[in-house]
Design a protein around this motif. Structure first.
Motif, PDB file in Angstrom:
ATOM      1  N   TYR A 123       0.828  -1.208   0.000  1.00  0.00           N
ATOM      2  CA  TYR A 123       0.000   0.000   0.000  1.00  0.00           C
ATOM      3  C   TYR A 123       0.863   1.259   0.000  1.00  0.00           C
ATOM      4  O   TYR A 123       1.773   1.410   0.801  1.00  0.00           O
ATOM      5  CB  TYR A 123      -0.931   0.003   1.216  1.00  0.00           C
ATOM      6  CG  TYR A 123      -2.125  -0.909   1.030  1.00  0.00           C
ATOM      7  CD1 TYR A 123      -3.344  -0.403   0.577  1.00  0.00           C
ATOM      8  CD2 TYR A 123      -2.009  -2.278   1.265  1.00  0.00           C
ATOM      9  CE1 TYR A 123      -4.428  -1.242   0.381  1.00  0.00           C
ATOM     10  CE2 TYR A 123      -3.096  -3.126   1.071  1.00  0.00           C
ATOM     11  CZ  TYR A 123      -4.293  -2.610   0.622  1.00  0.00           C
ATOM     12  OH  TYR A 123      -5.360  -3.439   0.416  1.00  0.00           O
ATOM     13  N   GLY A 158     -12.931  -2.429   5.366  1.00  0.00           N
ATOM     14  CA  GLY A 158     -12.283  -2.013   4.132  1.00  0.00           C
ATOM     15  C   GLY A 158     -12.409  -3.075   3.042  1.00  0.00           C
ATOM     16  O   GLY A 158     -12.754  -4.238   3.298  1.00  0.00           O
ATOM     17  N   ALA A 159     -12.080  -2.677   1.817  1.00  0.00           N
ATOM     18  CA  ALA A 159     -12.257  -3.553   0.654  1.00  0.00           C
ATOM     19  C   ALA A 159     -11.457  -4.838   0.736  1.00  0.00           C
ATOM     20  O   ALA A 159     -11.842  -5.849   0.134  1.00  0.00           O
ATOM     21  CB  ALA A 159     -11.881  -2.786  -0.624  1.00  0.00           C
ATOM     22  N   SER A 160     -10.354  -4.832   1.470  1.00  0.00           N
ATOM     23  CA  SER A 160      -9.539  -6.041   1.595  1.00  0.00           C
ATOM     24  C   SER A 160      -9.693  -6.704   2.963  1.00  0.00           C
ATOM     25  O   SER A 160      -8.923  -7.598   3.309  1.00  0.00           O
ATOM     26  CB  SER A 160      -8.064  -5.707   1.343  1.00  0.00           C
ATOM     27  OG  SER A 160      -7.605  -4.758   2.284  1.00  0.00           O
ATOM     28  N   ARG A 161     -10.717  -6.283   3.730  1.00  0.00           N
ATOM     29  CA  ARG A 161     -10.995  -6.895   5.036  1.00  0.00           C
ATOM     30  C   ARG A 161     -12.283  -7.727   5.020  1.00  0.00           C
ATOM     31  O   ARG A 161     -12.448  -8.617   5.852  1.00  0.00           O
ATOM     32  CB  ARG A 161     -11.141  -5.809   6.109  1.00  0.00           C
ATOM     33  CG  ARG A 161      -9.974  -4.860   6.221  1.00  0.00           C
ATOM     34  CD  ARG A 161      -8.775  -5.472   6.869  1.00  0.00           C
ATOM     35  NE  ARG A 161      -7.719  -4.480   7.113  1.00  0.00           N
ATOM     36  CZ  ARG A 161      -6.569  -4.736   7.697  1.00  0.00           C
ATOM     37  NH1 ARG A 161      -6.294  -5.955   8.109  1.00  0.00           N
ATOM     38  NH2 ARG A 161      -5.666  -3.785   7.868  1.00  0.00           N
ATOM     39  N   VAL A 162     -13.181  -7.405   4.096  1.00  0.00           N
ATOM     40  CA  VAL A 162     -14.482  -8.086   4.093  1.00  0.00           C
ATOM     41  C   VAL A 162     -14.345  -9.572   3.770  1.00  0.00           C
ATOM     42  O   VAL A 162     -15.197 -10.381   4.160  1.00  0.00           O
ATOM     43  CB  VAL A 162     -15.458  -7.412   3.116  1.00  0.00           C
ATOM     44  CG1 VAL A 162     -15.799  -6.001   3.586  1.00  0.00           C
ATOM     45  CG2 VAL A 162     -14.895  -7.372   1.690  1.00  0.00           C
ATOM     46  N   GLN A 163     -13.277  -9.960   3.088  1.00  0.00           N
ATOM     47  CA  GLN A 163     -13.049 -11.378   2.804  1.00  0.00           C
ATOM     48  C   GLN A 163     -12.911 -12.157   4.116  1.00  0.00           C
ATOM     49  O   GLN A 163     -13.436 -13.268   4.247  1.00  0.00           O
ATOM     50  CB  GLN A 163     -11.785 -11.552   1.958  1.00  0.00           C
ATOM     51  CG  GLN A 163     -11.835 -10.895   0.591  1.00  0.00           C
ATOM     52  CD  GLN A 163     -11.455  -9.426   0.620  1.00  0.00           C
ATOM     53  OE1 GLN A 163     -11.237  -8.842   1.680  1.00  0.00           O
ATOM     54  NE2 GLN A 163     -11.376  -8.817  -0.543  1.00  0.00           N
ATOM     55  N   GLU A 222      -7.219 -10.845  -3.674  1.00  0.00           N
ATOM     56  CA  GLU A 222      -8.206  -9.770  -3.627  1.00  0.00           C
ATOM     57  C   GLU A 222      -7.689  -8.573  -2.824  1.00  0.00           C
ATOM     58  O   GLU A 222      -8.439  -7.670  -2.480  1.00  0.00           O
ATOM     59  CB  GLU A 222      -9.529 -10.287  -3.062  1.00  0.00           C
ATOM     60  CG  GLU A 222     -10.205 -11.292  -3.997  1.00  0.00           C
ATOM     61  CD  GLU A 222     -11.616 -11.686  -3.578  1.00  0.00           C
ATOM     62  OE1 GLU A 222     -12.167 -11.056  -2.654  1.00  0.00           O
ATOM     63  OE2 GLU A 222     -12.153 -12.628  -4.190  1.00  0.00           O
ATOM     64  N   ASP A 223      -6.402  -8.575  -2.550  1.00  0.00           N
ATOM     65  CA  ASP A 223      -5.748  -7.435  -1.918  1.00  0.00           C
ATOM     66  C   ASP A 223      -5.102  -6.635  -3.043  1.00  0.00           C
ATOM     67  O   ASP A 223      -3.890  -6.678  -3.262  1.00  0.00           O
ATOM     68  CB  ASP A 223      -4.707  -7.931  -0.910  1.00  0.00           C
ATOM     69  CG  ASP A 223      -4.270  -6.842   0.050  1.00  0.00           C
ATOM     70  OD1 ASP A 223      -4.835  -5.736   0.007  1.00  0.00           O
ATOM     71  OD2 ASP A 223      -3.355  -7.104   0.855  1.00  0.00           O
ATOM     72  N   ASP A 224      -5.936  -5.909  -3.778  1.00  0.00           N
ATOM     73  CA  ASP A 224      -5.559  -5.381  -5.081  1.00  0.00           C
ATOM     74  C   ASP A 224      -4.311  -4.516  -5.090  1.00  0.00           C
ATOM     75  O   ASP A 224      -3.516  -4.581  -6.029  1.00  0.00           O
ATOM     76  CB  ASP A 224      -6.736  -4.596  -5.674  1.00  0.00           C
ATOM     77  CG  ASP A 224      -7.915  -5.508  -5.966  1.00  0.00           C
ATOM     78  OD1 ASP A 224      -7.872  -6.215  -6.974  1.00  0.00           O
ATOM     79  OD2 ASP A 224      -8.863  -5.529  -5.158  1.00  0.00           O
ATOM     80  N   GLY A 249      -8.034 -11.680   1.178  1.00  0.00           N
ATOM     81  CA  GLY A 249      -7.780 -10.254   1.311  1.00  0.00           C
ATOM     82  C   GLY A 249      -6.464  -9.954   1.994  1.00  0.00           C
ATOM     83  O   GLY A 249      -5.455 -10.617   1.757  1.00  0.00           O
ATOM     84  N   HIS A 250      -6.487  -8.978   2.902  1.00  0.00           N
ATOM     85  CA  HIS A 250      -5.261  -8.410   3.452  1.00  0.00           C
ATOM     86  C   HIS A 250      -4.769  -9.092   4.720  1.00  0.00           C
ATOM     87  O   HIS A 250      -3.568  -9.169   4.959  1.00  0.00           O
ATOM     88  CB  HIS A 250      -5.506  -6.921   3.735  1.00  0.00           C
ATOM     89  CG  HIS A 250      -4.267  -6.138   4.017  1.00  0.00           C
ATOM     90  ND1 HIS A 250      -3.223  -6.024   3.123  1.00  0.00           N
ATOM     91  CD2 HIS A 250      -3.903  -5.409   5.109  1.00  0.00           C
ATOM     92  CE1 HIS A 250      -2.275  -5.263   3.639  1.00  0.00           C
ATOM     93  NE2 HIS A 250      -2.658  -4.880   4.848  1.00  0.00           N
TER      94      HIS A 250
END
Length: 292
Positions: A123, A158-163, A222-224, A249-250
């Motif tokens: 990041y 966050g977008a990489s935590r919902v997984q 998916e942790d873009d 994710g992250h």
């Protein structure tokens, strides 16, 4: 137990396991020393394991001065923990913010590293999103400063935590609760002093090419914003391998603990046997097929 950093900051640490080579675990921004419990329990069977709270995270000291926080300081703090324990060399395993600290530990103190596991790091390093990341980090710092418990509910989704939440709601809830206990001062200063100011991987190209410590780079697919930086590290580091975890994710070590542990355990075993080598020069990335 506490280690003392070079500037006098006290760093809380815990240990598990008595035999085997040491492993130092370095946590992410959203975690703390206790976020490594699945790894401490697993690896302590065969290794001496150490986890610590970064500066700004209780029960370590929480300096008020943002200048007491930086990427270089984060790497030297990891060294201070090893020094406090009288450990000459260790496998260093870091996630996200801890992954950056682990990489910089290898760049600054390669003689002290048996191996490096750099997980979920990237990041803010991509050129095209660098300004966005810095501005967002400053906003995150402000939000944690105002209401850490309230803002943690937003940050944890966050977008990489919902997984993580989708796979393991109970585990994610524990992660979110830990996040809610972040210090307002510590979280804000960490964002401003470490996250916002750390150099891009692309700025470190020549240093990365010279660093031959065995390294495992890990990321979720998916942790873009870690995918391309992880591929870049694989290409630049002479002795790097890359593991991409599917549908992940992250929060790698908590979201997929069994897979994370298996990959790291196999990597450490290879590194200790001298089997994790630099890339064979015959594996030329410029060659599509051999013709002669």
């Amino acid at each position: 137990m506490y280690a003392t950093a070079s500037d006098g900051t006290k760093l809380y640490y815990e240990t598990a396991g008595e035999g085997g080579t040491p492993i130092l675990f370095v946590h992410e921004f959203g975690g703390n020393y206790d976020a490594w419990e699945p790894q401490m329990s697993f690896f302590a069977r065969r290794h001496r394991c150490i986890t610590y709270a970064a500066r700004g995270y209780a029960p370590s000291d929480i300096p008020d001065d943002v200048e007491k926080y930086s990427q270089a300081i984060a790497a030297s703090d990891a060294l201070a923990v090893l020094d406090a324990l009288g450990i000459e060399k260790a496998h260093v395993v870091g996630l996200s913010m801890g992954g950056f600290a682990t990489l910089h530990f290898g760049l600054r103190y390669p003689e002290r590293a048996l191996s490096l596991t750099v997980a979920g790091a990237g990041y803010g390093t991509e050129r095209e999103t660098a300004d966005y990341f810095r501005n967002t980090s400053l906003k995150v710092a402000e939000n944690f400063e105002k209401d850490p418990a309230g803002f943690s509910k937003i940050y944890a989704l966050g977008a990489s935590r919902v997984q993580f939440q989708n796979k393991d709601p109970r585990g994610w809830a524990t992660f979110a609760e830990r996040l809610s206990r972040h210090s307002a001062v510590g979280a804000a200063n960490t964002m401003r002093g470490v996250q916002c100011r750390r150099p891009s991987f692309w700025d470190l190209e020549e240093e990365l090419k010279r660093m031959s410590v065995p390294t495992l780079v890990m990321t979720g697919d998916e942790d873009d914003h870690c995918l391309q930086p992880s591929i870049y590290l694989k290409k630049m580091l002479p002795a790097a391998g890359l593991a991409i975890l599917p549908k992940t994710g992250h929060t790698l070590n908590l979201e997929e603990p069994a897979l994370f542990n298996a990959l790291v355990a196999d990597f450490i075993a290879q590194a200790e046997q001298g089997a994790w080598k630099v890339r064979d020069p015959r594996a030329d990335p410029g060659q599509v097929m051999r013709t002669e």
